[in-house]
Design a protein around this motif. Sequence first.
Motif, mmCIF file in Angstrom:
data_model
loop_
_atom_site.group_PDB
_atom_site.id
_atom_site.type_symbol
_atom_site.label_atom_id
_atom_site.label_comp_id
_atom_site.label_asym_id
_atom_site.label_seq_id
_atom_site.Cartn_x
_atom_site.Cartn_y
_atom_site.Cartn_z
ATOM 1 N N UNK A 15 0.856 -1.191 0.000
ATOM 2 C CA UNK A 15 0.000 0.000 0.000
ATOM 3 C C UNK A 15 0.887 1.234 0.000
ATOM 4 N N UNK A 16 0.638 2.152 -0.926
ATOM 5 C CA UNK A 16 1.403 3.396 -1.025
ATOM 6 C C UNK A 16 0.455 4.552 -0.732
ATOM 7 N N UNK A 17 0.792 5.352 0.284
ATOM 8 C CA UNK A 17 -0.057 6.468 0.710
ATOM 9 C C UNK A 17 0.676 7.778 0.450
ATOM 10 N N UNK A 18 0.182 8.542 -0.518
ATOM 11 C CA UNK A 18 0.829 9.791 -0.916
ATOM 12 C C UNK A 18 -0.208 10.908 -1.040
ATOM 13 N N UNK A 19 0.176 12.154 -0.744
ATOM 14 C CA UNK A 19 -0.748 13.282 -0.926
ATOM 15 C C UNK A 19 -0.776 13.729 -2.391
ATOM 16 N N UNK A 20 -1.392 12.919 -3.228
ATOM 17 C CA UNK A 20 -1.401 13.178 -4.666
ATOM 18 C C UNK A 20 -2.377 14.290 -5.056
ATOM 19 N N UNK A 21 -3.359 14.554 -4.186
ATOM 20 C CA UNK A 21 -4.351 15.599 -4.472
ATOM 21 C C UNK A 21 -4.958 15.425 -5.859
ATOM 22 N N UNK A 22 -5.460 14.220 -6.085
ATOM 23 C CA UNK A 22 -5.974 13.868 -7.409
ATOM 24 C C UNK A 22 -7.067 14.824 -7.870
ATOM 25 N N UNK A 83 -4.706 8.162 -2.024
ATOM 26 C CA UNK A 83 -4.470 9.606 -1.986
ATOM 27 C C UNK A 83 -4.854 10.126 -0.602
ATOM 28 N N UNK A 84 -3.853 10.565 0.169
ATOM 29 C CA UNK A 84 -4.135 11.058 1.523
ATOM 30 C C UNK A 84 -4.686 12.480 1.520
ATOM 31 N N UNK A 85 -4.531 13.187 0.411
ATOM 32 C CA UNK A 85 -5.022 14.561 0.237
ATOM 33 C C UNK A 85 -4.430 15.541 1.256
ATOM 34 N N UNK A 86 -3.406 15.117 1.967
ATOM 35 C CA UNK A 86 -2.839 15.900 3.075
ATOM 36 C C UNK A 86 -3.940 16.275 4.071
#
Length: 387
Positions: A15-22, A83-86
């Motif tokens: 699982x990869x959790x990044x603030x990609x702000x899709x 996407x954590x969206x920060x």
Amino acid sequence: VVPEEEAEPRRVKVAVLLPLNVESNKLPSMGIFEQDTAEVRASDERWRLDTKSDIFVQFYQGVLMAADSLKRDGYTLDLHVFDTRRDVAECGRLAGALNMLAPDLIVGPVFANEFRAVAEQLGDKTIPMIYPLSSRRDDLGRFPNMIQMNESEASLIEDMAEWVGTHAGAARLIQVSPEPAFVKRWAGSDFVTLVRGHLPEGKRDSIVDLRWRAQMSLDSIRKSLDKNRENVILFPTVNEAAASRVLPVLSALADDYRLTLIGFPEWLRFTSVDDEVYFKLNTKMFANHHVDHESPEAEAFASRFRENFHEEPGTIANRAFDMVLYFIPLVDAERRALLQELPDRPGNGLFTRFRFQRAGEGMSLENRGLYMVNYRFDYTIVVAPVR
């Protein structure tokens, strides 16, 4: 016996959790609009990536490069990207999804408050969680399943101080204390105290304190230097404005004195200090990673990256590639025992050295595989492992 071609591939769920702000990077809506009297379809417009997403997209590109390499080696990655969206609340919701998914490895989140939200709500706290980009540990060290890729600030200054105390015992040691305006992000007292602790007993009170002031004259600096031996300068700040004021002035004395400057990893990102200054000061800079652009392996990676993504790989992509390529085989081999075995599994990536230690009993693991990047007087760069 199962024939080799029919053997079950080695499978790891990641699982990869990044603030990609899709949501900030949606493709343009369909339709036609007027531009310079010509009809242009919105669907033909290029997708403009939000600047907040850019570095994390690079990180994901590095993950994909590693996944491709691992596939060639017979591994299968079940890759789940979130996407954590920060957003801390969003991370709380993602923790529930992770509990159902039960991955073998979690990469991220990248920000401390997001990481804390996921780590606290993770049902199985034996799942390794990689904290991939920050050197700040805050209170996250209490999670024993946390794996910090950048050496924490506390460990960094301890390792730097040990190196200085071991290698600079015969030199004149000079601490540069910045102007009051630049005291922010100052590690001076802790660092110099640690250096003293690693010096021979007779040298512990011999560090000269050079208090910097605006419009500092070269004559006043000369009084702190010794023409007959090496002068090791300790300037423990990560404030770029302070470095851009102090270092060029010190470099003006390099022709008359033997100078060596001790530098921090953050200095590699400074844009207002010319590399020539580092060369003139024989700067020995500590770093968590290093790119040897002349190595065939690094060039092959860059070539593959350009072919896949039509751009040059950056530091973030390099590091993501290394960490995934290093961890997946270990996770496959050790599964939940990885956290216990990791200190005994040193490794070297293309850009990163992996040397993990526990921050303390029952605490997180951190990577202490530092490099020493020496900008030498002869304008060459020599890189060596610190430990």
